[in-house]
Motif scaffolding. Structure first.
Motif, PDB file in Angstrom:
ATOM      1  N   THR A 115      53.906  42.825  47.710  1.00  0.00           N
ATOM      2  CA  THR A 115      53.040  42.928  46.606  1.00  0.00           C
ATOM      3  C   THR A 115      51.518  42.593  46.951  1.00  0.00           C
ATOM      4  O   THR A 115      50.713  43.050  46.435  1.00  0.00           O
ATOM      5  N   VAL A 116      51.597  41.185  47.670  1.00  0.00           N
ATOM      6  CA  VAL A 116      49.976  40.792  47.952  1.00  0.00           C
ATOM      7  C   VAL A 116      49.429  41.914  48.854  1.00  0.00           C
ATOM      8  O   VAL A 116      48.244  42.483  48.737  1.00  0.00           O
ATOM      9  N   VAL A 117      50.144  42.674  49.661  1.00  0.00           N
ATOM     10  CA  VAL A 117      49.417  43.541  50.625  1.00  0.00           C
ATOM     11  C   VAL A 117      49.078  44.811  49.962  1.00  0.00           C
ATOM     12  O   VAL A 117      47.906  45.162  50.159  1.00  0.00           O
ATOM     13  N   ALA A 118      50.094  45.365  49.064  1.00  0.00           N
ATOM     14  CA  ALA A 118      49.676  46.514  48.399  1.00  0.00           C
ATOM     15  C   ALA A 118      48.709  46.282  47.526  1.00  0.00           C
ATOM     16  O   ALA A 118      47.646  47.174  47.584  1.00  0.00           O
ATOM     17  N   VAL A 119      48.651  45.312  46.495  1.00  0.00           N
ATOM     18  CA  VAL A 119      47.577  45.143  45.869  1.00  0.00           C
ATOM     19  C   VAL A 119      46.291  44.771  46.376  1.00  0.00           C
ATOM     20  O   VAL A 119      45.069  45.252  46.119  1.00  0.00           O
ATOM     21  N   GLY A 120      46.525  43.627  47.203  1.00  0.00           N
ATOM     22  CA  GLY A 120      45.447  43.102  47.948  1.00  0.00           C
ATOM     23  C   GLY A 120      44.606  43.838  48.687  1.00  0.00           C
ATOM     24  O   GLY A 120      43.241  43.830  48.480  1.00  0.00           O
ATOM     25  N   SER A 121      44.943  44.705  49.656  1.00  0.00           N
ATOM     26  CA  SER A 121      44.281  45.529  50.522  1.00  0.00           C
ATOM     27  C   SER A 121      43.351  46.481  49.824  1.00  0.00           C
ATOM     28  O   SER A 121      42.411  46.929  50.005  1.00  0.00           O
ATOM     29  N   ILE A 122      43.904  47.024  48.352  1.00  0.00           N
ATOM     30  CA  ILE A 122      42.917  47.713  47.517  1.00  0.00           C
ATOM     31  C   ILE A 122      41.971  47.050  46.847  1.00  0.00           C
ATOM     32  O   ILE A 122      40.714  47.183  46.735  1.00  0.00           O
ATOM     33  N   MET A 123      42.379  45.771  46.226  1.00  0.00           N
ATOM     34  CA  MET A 123      41.505  45.095  45.348  1.00  0.00           C
ATOM     35  C   MET A 123      40.543  44.196  46.105  1.00  0.00           C
ATOM     36  O   MET A 123      39.623  44.005  45.021  1.00  0.00           O
ATOM     37  N   TYR A 124      40.906  43.468  46.875  1.00  0.00           N
ATOM     38  CA  TYR A 124      39.863  42.462  47.562  1.00  0.00           C
ATOM     39  C   TYR A 124      38.731  42.831  47.679  1.00  0.00           C
ATOM     40  O   TYR A 124      37.594  42.199  47.178  1.00  0.00           O
ATOM     41  N   GLY A 125      38.503  44.027  48.474  1.00  0.00           N
ATOM     42  CA  GLY A 125      37.147  44.631  48.522  1.00  0.00           C
ATOM     43  C   GLY A 125      36.182  44.602  47.325  1.00  0.00           C
ATOM     44  O   GLY A 125      35.397  44.619  47.059  1.00  0.00           O
ATOM     45  N   ALA A 126      37.211  45.599  46.444  1.00  0.00           N
ATOM     46  CA  ALA A 126      36.309  45.987  45.058  1.00  0.00           C
ATOM     47  C   ALA A 126      36.019  44.860  44.268  1.00  0.00           C
ATOM     48  O   ALA A 126      34.867  44.888  43.774  1.00  0.00           O
ATOM     49  N   ILE A 127      36.896  43.643  44.341  1.00  0.00           N
ATOM     50  CA  ILE A 127      36.495  42.598  43.418  1.00  0.00           C
ATOM     51  C   ILE A 127      35.397  41.573  44.063  1.00  0.00           C
ATOM     52  O   ILE A 127      34.229  41.309  43.469  1.00  0.00           O
ATOM     53  N   SER A 128      35.368  41.628  45.447  1.00  0.00           N
ATOM     54  CA  SER A 128      34.157  40.786  45.970  1.00  0.00           C
ATOM     55  C   SER A 128      32.921  41.668  45.902  1.00  0.00           C
ATOM     56  O   SER A 128      31.758  41.218  45.888  1.00  0.00           O
ATOM     57  N   ASP A 129      32.957  42.927  46.086  1.00  0.00           N
ATOM     58  CA  ASP A 129      31.746  43.960  45.943  1.00  0.00           C
ATOM     59  C   ASP A 129      31.242  43.938  44.651  1.00  0.00           C
ATOM     60  O   ASP A 129      29.967  44.014  44.439  1.00  0.00           O
ATOM     61  N   ALA A 130      31.926  43.717  43.528  1.00  0.00           N
ATOM     62  CA  ALA A 130      31.520  43.720  41.926  1.00  0.00           C
ATOM     63  C   ALA A 130      30.789  42.484  41.941  1.00  0.00           C
ATOM     64  O   ALA A 130      30.369  42.105  40.758  1.00  0.00           O
ATOM     65  N   GLY A 131      30.607  41.399  42.822  1.00  0.00           N
ATOM     66  CA  GLY A 131      29.923  40.138  42.748  1.00  0.00           C
ATOM     67  C   GLY A 131      30.441  39.217  42.213  1.00  0.00           C
ATOM     68  O   GLY A 131      29.977  38.152  41.749  1.00  0.00           O
ATOM     69  N   TYR A 132      32.044  39.206  42.140  1.00  0.00           N
ATOM     70  CA  TYR A 132      32.847  38.043  41.875  1.00  0.00           C
ATOM     71  C   TYR A 132      32.875  36.932  42.824  1.00  0.00           C
ATOM     72  O   TYR A 132      32.763  37.319  44.070  1.00  0.00           O
TER      73      TYR A 132
END
Lengths: 425, 145
Positions: free
Chosen positions: A114-131
């Motif tokens: 679950t971490v791989v599936a969601v994380g590989s998509i979301m990690y970049g998106a969340i950091s790029d949004a300035g969180y």
């Protein structure tokens, strides 16, 4: 003498860096050969018999179904759906990651997956949004642990086989605790984000949400098959898993067109490998717990604890502490196979429901996955983000503590787990 | 070498695929046609065991079996621990494989027959010695490399 040798050997072998599966098998083999009059042939026979169980077959199947879906766009579609629903709230992206993990948890049976599936998509998106990094990786690493609490769950299958309780009932028992802990994680994220004043995204229109739902609907139907089928008593968990595989294959190839037949072999092999890692531990742990049982060690422990006047409340606290530390050093399947045969007889004598006990064990294993040194989710999250294990652990702390609160609630309020299975069966 | 690995990989993957298909087929037969093939559940179980043990064997080549690392590999103690760990693993794998042969021959002598498939159990039990000898083989190979 025998229990001392057995546990002493197990711990020393593990400390030497012997693979966990071999450490379990070798310590049992040594003890069996030198301290009992068992024929060594029995060990080879037990090795075969320990995997000769219909329920265990669901493990590779759920892994295969999860891999087929996460290889393609299904995970992306689930993320899109989640962010269309909660993306506009304060902390929208981390909230979406948690939502997506919850949905993906109901498709896949494993927490690192679950971490791989969601994380590989979301990690970049969340950091790029300035969180801050903690919001990006903490939410992903911790909400991924819901994979083993929300059905289907590989860890629950292992508990069910070890404790000899219905896996279908266990699955149902995980739903309310899973949703409860998920809401707690969402709440902590929301409150934190509101305080820190993160910028918000535009809310999506109802039509956009409907489109996101439609796009993800084929993948979501997997959940209907798995949970609905078991819930309605149509399938056994193993049968549901086989249906999930065929369905996942069908949508990955013909509907989403993510993979071709030529890639199926690769997915098959990687799934067989991931499963074998777990199943080889199970086969070895089974002979370990067989030796415990024939030496009456669980009974001795039970009578010892009862004589010292332990109450259910204290016992459950002890269980949580023991499982927490064990879960730090071993991965969930070996913890369950070694400790549940020891602890369950005590629990049963104290009048604790085995299904409830199972949920307590599983939530505990969730915590073990996000605490070092063997937190599988920490490893996965660290490889996705490039942060060190320590940074990931510290970043996850607010959410890990939330799961701890969830554990306390689940431990001392059995109805949270038992309501649904008792209502249904 | 590569041929053995490919065969091992093939067996591990397709035994799993067949087990899934047989289980699925039985679900379909039962709910749509109201019948079932008695042998398919048993065959699926054995195929699952084949896949699990053969994938576990090849896992020794690809080092998938997780272990705890307390001592750094670079120190003298770490190297010693690695050496000891190598031998313990090898001895254990060979132990199961060799007694596995005896397990097979016991079933052969007793003429054990499987319930639904009606094939001699010793053939099925061969999974244990073969996969553990293979595991020992890959374990040695991976260490030399």
């Amino acid at each position: 003498m025998i229990s001392l040798t057995l546990f002493g050997l197990l711990l020393s072998l593990m400390a030497l860096g012997v693979p966990v599966a071999i450490a379990l098998g070798a310590s049992t083999a040594f003890t069996l050969v030198f301290l009992t009059d068992f024929d060594p042939v029995a060990i080879s026979a037990l090795m075969f018999e320990s995997l000769d169980k219909y329920a265990l077959m669901a493990i590779p199947m759920f892994i295969l179904a999860g891999n087929l879906l996460s290889k393609g766009s299904a995970a992306q579609r689930i993320v899109n759906l989640a962010s269309s629903l909660v993306g506009h709230l304060p902390g929208g992206l981390p909230l979406s990651a948690i939502m997506a993990s919850v949905i993906f948890a109901a498709v896949s049976g494993s927490s690192p997956a679950t971490v791989v599936a969601v994380g590989s998509i979301m990690y970049g998106a969340i950091s790029d949004a300035g969180y801050p990094k903690s919001y990006a990786i903490g939410t992903i690493a911790t909400s991924g642990t819901l994979g083993i609490l929300i059905p289907p769950s590989i860890v629950m299958i292992i508990y069910g086989v070890t404790a000899d309780v219905s896996i279908g009932k266990l699955f149902m028992a995980g739903i309310i605790p899973g949703l409860m802990i998920a809401s707690m994680l969402l709440l902590v994220t929301y409150v934190g984000a509101k305080r820190l004043g993160f910028k918000r995204a535009q809310a999506q229109t109802f039509k956009q949400r409907l489109i996101a739902l439609k796009e993800a609907s084929w993948a979501l139907l997997t959940i209907v098959f798995i949970i609905g089928g078991i819930y309605a008593g149509i399938f056994t968990p193993t049968e549901a898993a086989s249906v999930a595989v065929v369905w996942a294959l069908f949508i990955a190839i013909y509907i989403y067109k993510d993979i071709g037949w030529s890639e199926v072999e690769e997915v098959l092999f990687s799934s067989a490998k991931t499963s074998a890692m777990i199943l080889f531990i199970i086969a070895n742990a089974m002979i370990f717990s067989f030796l415990l049982t024939i030496e009456n060690i669980p009974q001795d422990l039970t009578s010892y604890l009862l004589e010292s006047g332990v109450t259910p409340i204290i016992f459950l606290l002890m269980v949580n502490v023991i499982l927490f530390f064990a879960g730090d050093f071993m991965e969930p399947s070996s913890v369950i196979m070694v400790l549940v045969p020891l602890l369950l007889p005590v629990a049963l004598t104290l009048g604790i429901n085995p299904i409830h006990f199972g949920v307590v064990v599983v939530v505990n294993m969730e915590l073990g996955m996000i605490t070092p040194p063997i937190g599988l989710n920490l490893f996965v999250a660290s490889s996705i983000s490039g942060l060190s294990l320590k940074d990931v652990m510290i970043a996850s702390l607010p959410w890990s503590l939330t799961i701890l609160v969830g554990l306390i609630l689940v431990t001392y309020i059995p109805q949270i787990s038992l309501f649904l299975p008792e209502f249904l069966y | 070498m590569e041929k053995v690995a490919r065969l091992n990989r093939f067996v591990a993957s397709y035994a799993l695929a067949l087990a899934v298909l047989l289980t699925f087929l039985n679900v379909v037969l039962r709910y749509i046609f109201g019948t079932s093939l008695s042998f398919s559940a048993e065959l699926a179980s054995y195929l699952f065991i084949v896949s699990a043990f053969f994938a576990a064997s090849l896992g020794f080549k690809e080092r998938i079996h997780i272990s705890v690392e307390f001592i750094s590999k670079k120190t003298f103690l770490g190297k010693l621990a690695r050496y000891v760990s190598f031998w313990i693993t090898l001895i254990f794998l060979l132990f199961i494989a060799i007694f596995g042969i005896e397990f097979v021959s016991l079933a052969f002598d007793m003429n054990e027959i499987s319930i639904d498939l009606n094939i001699p159990m010793w053939i099925i039990y061969m999974i244990i010695p073969i996969s553990f000898f293979l595991a020992a083989f890959w374990h040695i190979k991976s260490d030399i490399k």
